[in-house]
Design a protein around this motif. Sequence first.
Motif, short mmCIF file in Angstrom:
data_model
loop_
_atom_site.label_atom_id
_atom_site.label_comp_id
_atom_site.label_asym_id
_atom_site.label_seq_id
_atom_site.Cartn_x
_atom_site.Cartn_y
_atom_site.Cartn_z
N ASP A 1 -12.46 -16.82 25.38
CA ASP A 1 -13.50 -16.20 26.58
C ASP A 1 -14.54 -16.92 24.07
OD1 ASP A 1 -13.23 -14.84 28.06
OD2 ASP A 1 -13.13 -13.10 27.93
N HIS A 2 -13.78 -16.72 23.20
CA HIS A 2 -14.93 -16.95 22.38
C HIS A 2 -15.08 -18.65 22.70
CE1 HIS A 2 -15.49 -16.94 18.17
NE2 HIS A 2 -14.62 -18.01 17.67
N PHE A 3 -13.78 -19.34 23.25
CA PHE A 3 -14.37 -20.85 22.81
C PHE A 3 -15.08 -21.03 24.35
CE2 PHE A 3 -13.92 -25.46 24.82
CZ PHE A 3 -13.90 -26.01 23.16
N TYR A 4 -15.29 -20.56 25.51
CA TYR A 4 -16.23 -20.94 27.06
C TYR A 4 -17.42 -20.10 27.22
CZ TYR A 4 -12.32 -24.00 28.09
OH TYR A 4 -11.74 -25.43 28.08
N THR A 5 -17.41 -18.95 26.51
CA THR A 5 -18.76 -17.94 26.36
C THR A 5 -19.11 -17.63 25.21
OG1 THR A 5 -16.87 -16.03 26.84
CG2 THR A 5 -18.44 -17.07 29.45
N GLY A 6 -18.72 -17.39 24.20
CA GLY A 6 -18.47 -17.29 23.19
C GLY A 6 -19.09 -18.32 21.98
N PRO A 7 -18.94 -17.73 20.77
CA PRO A 7 -19.32 -19.23 19.57
C PRO A 7 -19.30 -20.61 19.71
CG PRO A 7 -18.83 -16.78 18.66
CD PRO A 7 -17.68 -17.01 20.17
N VAL A 8 -17.68 -20.68 20.29
CA VAL A 8 -17.62 -22.21 20.48
C VAL A 8 -18.73 -22.96 21.21
CG1 VAL A 8 -16.17 -24.37 21.43
CG2 VAL A 8 -15.14 -22.04 19.61
N ALA A 9 -18.98 -22.32 22.71
CA ALA A 9 -19.65 -22.84 23.58
C ALA A 9 -20.90 -22.74 23.35
CB ALA A 9 -19.20 -21.49 24.84
N GLN A 10 -21.51 -21.51 22.59
CA GLN A 10 -22.89 -21.33 22.21
C GLN A 10 -23.27 -23.17 20.85
OE1 GLN A 10 -22.98 -17.94 20.36
NE2 GLN A 10 -21.98 -16.25 22.07
N GLU A 11 -22.33 -23.21 20.94
CA GLU A 11 -23.12 -24.18 19.01
C GLU A 11 -22.50 -25.44 20.19
OE1 GLU A 11 -23.15 -26.46 16.27
OE2 GLU A 11 -24.02 -24.62 16.69
N MET A 12 -22.09 -25.99 20.76
CA MET A 12 -21.59 -26.39 21.64
C MET A 12 -23.22 -26.74 22.53
SD MET A 12 -17.68 -27.94 23.41
CE MET A 12 -16.75 -28.66 22.16
N SER A 13 -23.48 -25.67 23.67
CA SER A 13 -24.33 -25.99 24.26
C SER A 13 -25.93 -25.89 23.10
CB SER A 13 -24.90 -24.71 25.14
OG SER A 13 -25.62 -24.58 25.71
N ARG A 14 -26.37 -25.65 22.06
CA ARG A 14 -27.33 -25.81 21.65
C ARG A 14 -27.15 -27.48 21.24
NH1 ARG A 14 -27.82 -27.70 16.57
NH2 ARG A 14 -26.53 -27.32 16.12
N PHE A 15 -25.80 -27.48 20.70
CA PHE A 15 -26.42 -28.60 20.15
C PHE A 15 -26.48 -30.03 21.47
CE2 PHE A 15 -24.05 -32.92 18.66
CZ PHE A 15 -24.53 -33.34 18.21
N SER A 16 -26.23 -29.95 22.69
CA SER A 16 -26.42 -30.60 23.40
C SER A 16 -27.62 -30.75 23.93
CB SER A 16 -25.55 -29.94 24.59
OG SER A 16 -25.36 -31.07 25.85
N ALA A 17 -28.45 -29.38 23.94
CA ALA A 17 -29.90 -29.42 24.71
C ALA A 17 -30.34 -30.33 23.12
CB ALA A 17 -30.33 -27.89 24.89
N ALA A 18 -30.25 -29.78 22.16
CA ALA A 18 -31.04 -30.12 21.13
C ALA A 18 -31.24 -31.87 21.30
CB ALA A 18 -30.55 -30.28 19.91
N ASN A 19 -30.24 -32.48 21.41
CA ASN A 19 -30.08 -33.93 21.58
C ASN A 19 -30.03 -34.78 22.83
OD1 ASN A 19 -29.26 -34.91 18.55
ND2 ASN A 19 -28.22 -33.00 19.13
N GLY A 20 -30.37 -34.02 23.92
CA GLY A 20 -30.54 -34.28 24.46
C GLY A 20 -29.36 -34.85 25.86
N GLY A 21 -28.48 -33.90 25.69
CA GLY A 21 -27.28 -33.82 26.59
C GLY A 21 -27.53 -33.04 27.49
N TRP A 22 -26.48 -33.10 28.82
CA TRP A 22 -26.85 -32.01 29.53
C TRP A 22 -25.53 -30.65 29.54
CZ3 TRP A 22 -26.38 -37.38 32.44
CH2 TRP A 22 -27.38 -37.58 32.25
N LEU A 23 -24.79 -30.74 28.58
CA LEU A 23 -23.96 -29.38 29.16
C LEU A 23 -24.28 -28.16 28.42
CD1 LEU A 23 -20.59 -28.83 28.87
CD2 LEU A 23 -20.72 -28.97 26.03
N ARG A 24 -24.52 -27.62 29.41
CA ARG A 24 -25.22 -25.78 28.59
C ARG A 24 -23.82 -24.87 28.90
NH1 ARG A 24 -28.26 -29.36 27.42
NH2 ARG A 24 -30.34 -29.20 27.85
#
Length: 610
Positions: free
Chosen positions: A258-281
């Motif tokens: 859960d830490h990876f897929y719904t917690g801090p890791v997923a949050q950082e990946m989603s934030r970074f993707s959205a900020a740079n025009g990517g599609w991962l959420r």
Amino acid sequence: MQDKGLARRDVIAAGLASAVASLPMPGLAQSGARAPDAPRSAPATVRAHRVEVPMPHGGVAAGHPLAAMAGTRMLLQGGSAADAAVAAMAVMNVVEPWASSAAGNGFATCLNRKAGQVHSLAFTGGAPALFDPDVDPAELDSGHKAVTVPGAFGGWIALARRFGRLPLATLLEPAIGYARDGHPLDASIAMFIGRQQAVLARYPTSAAIFLPGGKPPAPRALFKNPPLARTLQSLADAETRALQGGADRDAALNAAYDHFYTGPVAQEMSRFSAANGGWLRMADMAAYKPVWEAPVSTRYRGLDVYCSPLTSRTGLELCEQLNIVEGWDLAALDVTDPLLTHWLVEAIKVTKADVYRHAADPRFVTVPVDRLLSKDFAAQRRALIDRTRAIAFPQGADIAQNGSPPLLAMADTRARGGDTTSLSVVDADGNAIAVTTTVGGGFGTSVVMGDTGLLCNNGLRIGSTAPYDGHPNRAAPGKRALLGNGPIIVLDNGRLKLVCGTPGGETIGQTQFQFLVNVIDRAMPIQQAIEAPRFALHAEPSFYKPGAAISVQMESRFDPAITQGLAAMGHRVDMVSPYAIGSIQGVLVDASGARMGGSDPRRMGYAVGY
């Protein structure tokens, strides 16, 4: 090949007792020109560049020595094959980052010896929900839009939950140490970073890790990935907190998941993707689940061969290839007879046509798996092959698929290659696991996802997906692209015979096919079977197109009688480097029950046993 003497290496590889028994009495001299370690006793060539590694209690053959050792450390601590596999995969993420990542994808094939069952685990993420099928294909090679949903860490947890014993913190400890404190960078990895420098330099998060001081690190330089160390440590800490709070082992592993897929890791990946025009959420991460499935299998020369199901194309590929050549007595052919290689080449050619026409994500399309695996189908496809001439690259078999529309005109878009890594494990209880993981093309998307230290798979690129509309493997939101990953387990009357796998993108199924023929039909010991020269078919523009121009890339160690014979049959032969195709890691069990590990000198793989 007959050697004129018995080299030190041959004495070791053959086993001292049997070697001594076969020596004439003068060969037993302890000194002089005939002594076992005398320079004059060695032949000009050797059958294998590495000795087989005995694994009486267990061992690991992996794509890097540090990964093989990390896995073996888990076995020595009482861990299972699954524990060793997870620890080795985590280290591969650090030491071979161009081909492995916790945010990549892959497949595992697992033998549960006590239950006598073989299972397949798919840890393959699909396209994000926001994916646009009309995107410029060039954007799917690298960059923020090339990201597929991370799958590998979910696979690590699934393996640990079902077959593991040790805490995740223990499994990740070697990788955390190498990422935090550094390790000497393999020269080949330094070369790959140099080749990818221009792309990595586009992304500050990637350049900070792979281009310290603005340039690639030197071979054997101390290489670190502090963000990755922090991410792996945070996952271990999530498990530890759960255990300290009274959770059992399974719940604690789920806390790390859960830490990876719904917690801090997923949050950082989603934030970074959205900020740079990517599609991962976040929703893509939360929706992902690794999947346990039945492997695909066939029976070949009385042995049961198990490999990965869809969305790996290699399981279908390997089984159909074996079914086709089972109709010929390969063992009766001399090793220098070009007919042996010709038949293997043509079987690959026909199988590629079938698999590339029909294989896709079975959640989206109906794939005729049973038909592709049947012996009757193989006999029909075998009839296409001419004993004396190379056939053109054929159309895939016309198999009804519930009224699916006819394929549209074939595109000329060229496929992009992929890069992977593989490892094989056996433990003291007789369990065995082969894992093949990938980030897609070298360095995957080439974008380190924010502060995670992780690279994602670029599995949406052309090759893993079809280049034209109307094909079942056309990329779509949520759809999983095809992988070449296809780790193998072979059983002989229910007992482990072989566990193996290889990286190599498009060549994976071809390499494993040739290796199995070497072991089963030609009765080679594992290291000799690994090191024997290989070939690989290349299609221009791709295997998706009937009539594609096929060349046979052949390692330069092939006997000239074979290469010349193939050319006379009409094959286009391209000679490549002597050790260029694939990198098999495996363990072979002989009739006595002795388990011998082998590792490929084509890359930096290594086997460690105890």
